[in-house]
Design an enzyme around this catalytic site. Structure first.
Site, PDB file in Angstrom:
ATOM      1  N   ASP A 288       0.875  -1.027   0.050  1.00  0.00           N
ATOM      2  CA  ASP A 288      -0.155  -0.065  -0.022  1.00  0.00           C
ATOM      3  C   ASP A 288       0.877   1.274  -0.132  1.00  0.00           C
ATOM      4  OD1 ASP A 288      -3.242   0.504   1.318  1.00  0.00           O
ATOM      5  OD2 ASP A 288      -2.006   1.701   0.290  1.00  0.00           O
TER       6      ASP A 288
HETATM    7  C1  GLC Z   1      -4.399   4.317  -0.216  1.00  0.00           C
HETATM    8  C2  GLC Z   1      -5.224   2.949   0.050  1.00  0.00           C
HETATM    9  C3  GLC Z   1      -5.225   1.937  -1.185  1.00  0.00           C
HETATM   10  C4  GLC Z   1      -5.296   2.508  -2.295  1.00  0.00           C
HETATM   11  C5  GLC Z   1      -3.782   3.207  -2.285  1.00  0.00           C
HETATM   12  C6  GLC Z   1      -3.417   3.985  -3.755  1.00  0.00           C
HETATM   13  O1  GLC Z   1      -3.621   4.713   0.772  1.00  0.00           O
HETATM   14  O2  GLC Z   1      -4.964   2.354   1.200  1.00  0.00           O
HETATM   15  O3  GLC Z   1      -6.695   1.288  -0.700  1.00  0.00           O
HETATM   16  O4  GLC Z   1      -5.505   1.625  -3.468  1.00  0.00           O
HETATM   17  O5  GLC Z   1      -3.442   4.141  -1.377  1.00  0.00           O
HETATM   18  O6  GLC Z   1      -4.329   5.097  -3.733  1.00  0.00           O
END
Ligand code: GLC
Length: 733
Positions: A288
């Site tokens: 993430d």
């Molecule tokens: C965010 C979220 C995730 C998302 C990623 C890209 O922090 O936790 O769900 O897909 O970053 O935006």
């Protein structure tokens, strides 16, 4: 002589030389694995490391994800989070990768297409209330097409985190409190996004997230520690991921949370032993946002280099955004802390997805004008159908709904009546307020020529300004019925949107209570991204409709339910607690040691939730009868058929979802009081009866798992619950 031979071969078999010039990895006729291995053999370490990184391109519109942009984008970057919807710009970036880099490896463009890209449909928590996975598959298919036409080949969706704490804002993004429901809708979404083949023109790679247990975030706060026993991991949080992997999902995203001391980002057991060794996932894991660097804050890495080492050794292939891999992997290889074979294994997983997507053979997307890419009529209809089936009739006292045809004036009051932007819900960055059909617009189309609609906002979503109350009351007094539309701002749910209470802001509650002075029937309509605390409002109104955050096409379905043109069919995918204090409360809890009345429960409030999982009313009456089992006793390897007859005994056609639960009253380990194991939704005409059937497979439906994920079926008594019927049977050795 030699020259003559070469010349003659060239003349006779020119393709031989052409083929010998085309590298295997560029030959679309070659098997994927051969192309992967050929390309890998040509790559240097830097090129390999860049494939393991994902940067962003475009204006970052997610305020939760701060951090500086990478200065200049290398042509060899593995992936980009593409924060634009311009296919031409995306193709220009891709062209740089294909033509300016040594090997011409296409970039994998990704973004968060969570519930639609530009044609936004209901939030996932609402989708699950439809109990119609086929409709969700179609919606995801539509979203995939709009994504490809915007230059996107990979979405960070579906989110399948079982969530039971509605203080956690991200409950809006999942499919509710039940593992089976998250599994069914997760698979439905993967099928929609990925289609028959990843290389189909409008398929995109899906991504199961957030692996795993993010929904147990302590106290409903985001990014927090999660205390998850191995038993709970295997019984509740892993099943949706196992189903998604078995359905062929291309990628998985590891979660932010620390899982009982080992963050998901550096959890070898989950990222390698379970996901790859046990389940055979052959795609890749992306972290993430900045999650590898965050291992430092979580106390398991002293610096970025150690974070890189721990995440990579755990089996995390792609680093989202913090460039920790880009900075340290080569150094770790030179120090022989990471072997080149490990790098190759990670890179091959990413290349495999790119080859399967057809990106090497078709690296560019068609560049259509915006009006041909989005909001096609059939897509808006699809979004409307899904919104219609997602809405839940929670209360309908004295059959105040559907509204009587004798009604001549409807007062539409509240901050959500003319709201557009908030109906989009969280994670709808490419959605636009001007695309949204408001409640007011839907009501005008449905009632406009027959009934007078009087509007008063009454108050804002939040704050203390009561200056609009008086006008709202006067409007209510002049009407035959008052439809009060309350709810949440879209940013009150989603990421980094935890709330200490799930009650609506007091100004909204005060408005509704103030309107009681009009002595008119009140219908409460809610647009929100989580279960709400309604204990002070429920008794004050005759009816409640949960419309959730429906996306661009919610106004007409809601108006259709109010008029009776639509018979509501939604059922709750998540429990509505009576109050925030009851959290956590969900249907598949384990039995109390003293299940006698309110013993052990809060002594200051009732034990039961306001609305349980599966609750949802209809305008007709469905009668369940003749529930039966094909046998009262089966062996562990035998199937059992459960049936029930459902009759539409009312005056209007309707759709009924039958939920099949099982329980194992006595087992080596305690089991939840009930577990959803199957559901089916069918339409029934007035007077029509249909048989709903559930084929019970003991290992799938009756087993329990131990702390290692091994499944067991134990002999003994079991119960099947359907409607208000309880059927018992025995499993014997
Ligand atoms: C965010 C979220 C995730 C998302 C990623 C890209 O922090 O936790 O769900 O897909 O970053 O935006």
């Amino acid at each position: 002589m030699r020259r003559l031979v070469i010349l003659s071969v060239w003349v006779l078999f020119p393709w031989l030389f052409v083929c010998s010039q085309t590298p295997v990895y560029k030959d679309a006729g070659q098997p994927v694995e051969k192309r992967v291995n050929d390309l890998l053999s040509r790559m240097n370490l830097r090129e390999k490391v860049l494939q393991l990184n994902q940067y962003t391109f475009g204006e970052n519109d997610n305020p939760n994800n701060i951090g500086k942009e990478v200065e200049n984008l290398p042509a060899e970057i593995g992936s980009l989070i593409y924060l634009s919807i311009d296919p031409q710009l995306r193709n220009e970036i891709q062209r740089k990768a294909m033509e300016e880099s040594r090997l011409g490896i296409p970039i994998l463009f990704a973004t968060d297409v969570i519930h639609g890209l530009r044609t936004v449909y209901p939030i996932s928590l609402a989708q699950a209330c439809s109990f119609n996975p086929d409709l969700v598959t179609r919606a995801c298919r539509m979203a995939a097409k709009e994504s490809v036409l915007s230059g996107i080949n990979w979405t960070f969706s579906p989110m399948i985190d079982v969530a039971r704490d509605p203080r956690w804002g991200r409950i809006s993004e999942c499919y509710g409190e039940d593992p089976y429901l998250n599994a069914v809708f997760g698979v439905a979404s993967v099928k929609g996004y990925q289609g028959e083949k990843l290389s189909d023109p409008y398929s995109i790679a899906a991504c199961l997230k957030h692996y795993v247990g993010y929904g147990v975030s302590e106290g409903g706060r985001d990014y927090r520690y999660t205390d998850i026993s191995p038993q709970a991991l295997w019984e509740t949080y892993l099943p949706p991921y196992e189903a998604g992997v078995k359905a062929g999902v291309a990628t998985v995203m590891s979660s932010f949370n620390d899982i009982s001391g080992i963050p998901a980002t550096s959890n070898h057991y989950l990222l390698t032993e379970v996901l790859k060794d046990k389940w055979g996932h052959d795609g890749f894991v992306v972290s993430d946002w900045n999650a590898i660097e965050q291992l430092i804050y979580q106390g398991v890495a002293k610096d970025r280099k150690e974070a890189a080492y721990k995440a990579f050794q755990a089996g995390l292939e792609m680093d989202m955004r913090d460039n920790v891999y880009g900075e340290y992997l080569e150094e770790l290889v030179s120090e022989e802390k990471i072997q080149m074979a490990q790098i190759d294994e990670a890179v091959s997983r990413i290349l495999r997805v790119k080859f399967r997507l057809g990106l090497f053979d078709k690296p560019y997307v068609e560049e259509l004008p915006e009006k041909e890419r989005y909001l096609q009529k059939e897509d808006i209809t699809l979004a409307s159908d899904l919104a219609e089936e997602s809405m839940v009739l929670l209360k309908n006292e004295n059959s105040v709904l559907p509204l009587s045809s004798s009604i001549k004036r409807i007062a539409l009051i509240g901050p959500m009546v003319k709201d557009s932007s908030n109906l989009l819900g969280a994670w709808a960055f490419r959605g636009r307020a001007e695309d949204v059909e408001t409640i007011y617009e839907g009501m005008q189309k449905e009632f406009g020529d027959k009934v007078q609609l009087d509007y008063a906002q009454g108050c804002a979503l939040d704050g203390e300004d009561e200056s609009g109350f008086f006008t709202a009351l006067e409007t209510a007094k002049a009407s035959d019925v008052v439809v009060v539309c309350l709810g949440e701002a879209k940013q009150w749910s989603g990421e980094n949107a935890s709330r200490s209470t799930i009650a609506l802001p007091s100004i909204q509650e005060k408005l509704l209570l103030y309107l009681k002075q009009a002595n008119k029937p009140i219908v409460l309509v809610l647009s929100n991204g989580r279960p709400l605390e309604l204990m002070r409002l429920e008794s004050q109104v005759e009816a409640i409709i949960e419309m959730w955050q429906p996306g661009v096409a919610g106004g007409t379905p809601l108006a259709g339910i109010l008029s009776g043109r639509v018979n509501p069919s939604g059922k709750l995918s998540v429990t509505f607690p009576l109050s925030t204090g009851q959290i956590p409360i969900y249907y598949n809890m384990r039995q109390s040691a003293r299940p006698f009345g309110a013993m052990g429960d809060y002594q200051d409030i009732p034990t039961e939730p306001l609305y349980p999982f599966g609750h949802g009313l209809s305008y007709t009456t469905f009668v369940y009868s003749d529930a039966k089992l094909s046998s009262s006793k089966i062996k562990k390897d035998q199937k059992l058929i459960a049936e029930v007859t459902v009759t539409n005994a009312g005056k209007v056609e309707g759709k009924e979802t039958v939920l099949w639960f099982v329980s194992d009253p006595v087992c080596s380990i305690s089991r939840p009081m009930k577990e959803l194991k199957y559901f089916e939704k069918q339409s029934l005409k007035v007077g029509e009866s249909k048989v709903y059937r559930f084929e019970i497979d003991p290992m799938r439906d009756l087993s329990y798992t131990d702390a290692t994920g091994k499944r067991f079926v134990e002999a003994g008594e079991f119960v099947v619950w359907v409607g208000n019927q309880k059927l018992t049977f025995e499993v014997v050795d």
